[in-house]
Write an enzyme that holds these catalytic residues in place. Sequence first.
Site, PDB file in Angstrom:
ATOM      1  N   ARG A  83      37.889  20.011 -28.120  1.00  0.00           N
ATOM      2  CA  ARG A  83      37.145  21.231 -27.788  1.00  0.00           C
ATOM      3  C   ARG A  83      37.883  22.439 -28.349  1.00  0.00           C
ATOM      4  NH1 ARG A  83      36.229  24.446 -22.093  1.00  0.00           N
ATOM      5  NH2 ARG A  83      34.571  25.807 -22.864  1.00  0.00           N
ATOM      6  N   HIS A  84      37.129  23.448 -28.721  1.00  0.00           N
ATOM      7  CA  HIS A  84      37.692  24.676 -29.282  1.00  0.00           C
ATOM      8  C   HIS A  84      38.580  25.421 -28.272  1.00  0.00           C
ATOM      9  CE1 HIS A  84      35.059  27.233 -26.859  1.00  0.00           C
ATOM     10  NE2 HIS A  84      34.089  26.356 -27.128  1.00  0.00           N
ATOM     11  N   ARG A 135      34.397  29.587 -33.312  1.00  0.00           N
ATOM     12  CA  ARG A 135      35.406  29.214 -32.323  1.00  0.00           C
ATOM     13  C   ARG A 135      35.886  27.783 -32.535  1.00  0.00           C
ATOM     14  NH1 ARG A 135      30.381  29.804 -29.779  1.00  0.00           N
ATOM     15  NH2 ARG A 135      29.639  28.109 -28.416  1.00  0.00           N
ATOM     16  N   GLU A 168      27.333  23.570 -30.078  1.00  0.00           N
ATOM     17  CA  GLU A 168      27.143  23.513 -28.638  1.00  0.00           C
ATOM     18  C   GLU A 168      25.657  23.436 -28.287  1.00  0.00           C
ATOM     19  OE1 GLU A 168      27.841  22.526 -25.892  1.00  0.00           O
ATOM     20  OE2 GLU A 168      29.388  23.860 -25.097  1.00  0.00           O
ATOM     21  N   HIS A 188      32.409  21.409 -28.971  1.00  0.00           N
ATOM     22  CA  HIS A 188      32.254  22.256 -27.786  1.00  0.00           C
ATOM     23  C   HIS A 188      32.142  21.389 -26.538  1.00  0.00           C
ATOM     24  CE1 HIS A 188      31.248  25.524 -30.668  1.00  0.00           C
ATOM     25  NE2 HIS A 188      30.746  24.506 -31.342  1.00  0.00           N
TER      26      HIS A 188
END
Length: 210
Positions: free
Chosen positions: A9-10, A59, A83, A145
């Site tokens: 995940r970012h 991101r 996302e 995400h």
Amino acid sequence: MSRRVVCLRHGQTLWNVERRFQGHTDIPLDETGVAQAARAASLLAYLRPDMIVSSDLQRALHTARALGGATGLDVAVDKELRERGGGEWEGLTREQISERWPREFAAWEAPGGEDVADVAERVSAAIRRWAAQVEPDGLLVVVSHGAAIRLGIAKLMGLPQEHWPALGGLGNCSWSVLEEGRKGWRLMEHNAGTLPEPVQSDDSPEATRT
């Protein structure tokens, strides 16, 4: 030997801190997120990934490029790893959403947003497609995400949709590790922030690797 996929995940964004629904809105990492991405890169580089692919949202892409810099790998980009789209909720806080859409908030179904089944299908399909390009004993890192990763993993593992909520979320710059076994994909680590340890167990004839 079998393929592995690390789903990362970012890093943190200001909207994460403010508890705003991000969805497809292209929010950058904040200062903390940049530091988180650097830390995750320094750890995951030890796994010697063969390929890195990222969502096109900045991101995630900036998080992926930190790992690319640590490994010397280029970062491929795939918008299918975005996302879950939040429709009318994007940019709003949870408090604002619950006040304006109490029924939809309870079901976590955003007006104009993506259906969870659609997200699970596109993300899992993207992971499969990229994993197929890695050698049978290779390692793919997918940078995406929180909801996208959780739903994609659930679909890859063949969980019935009613059981998807049993899989918890991921913190910023935490990751999950999937391994392609003889009977499909298995979840070896989830919401981790340290490198995986080898597992020896009576539960399976196979031992996992570092």
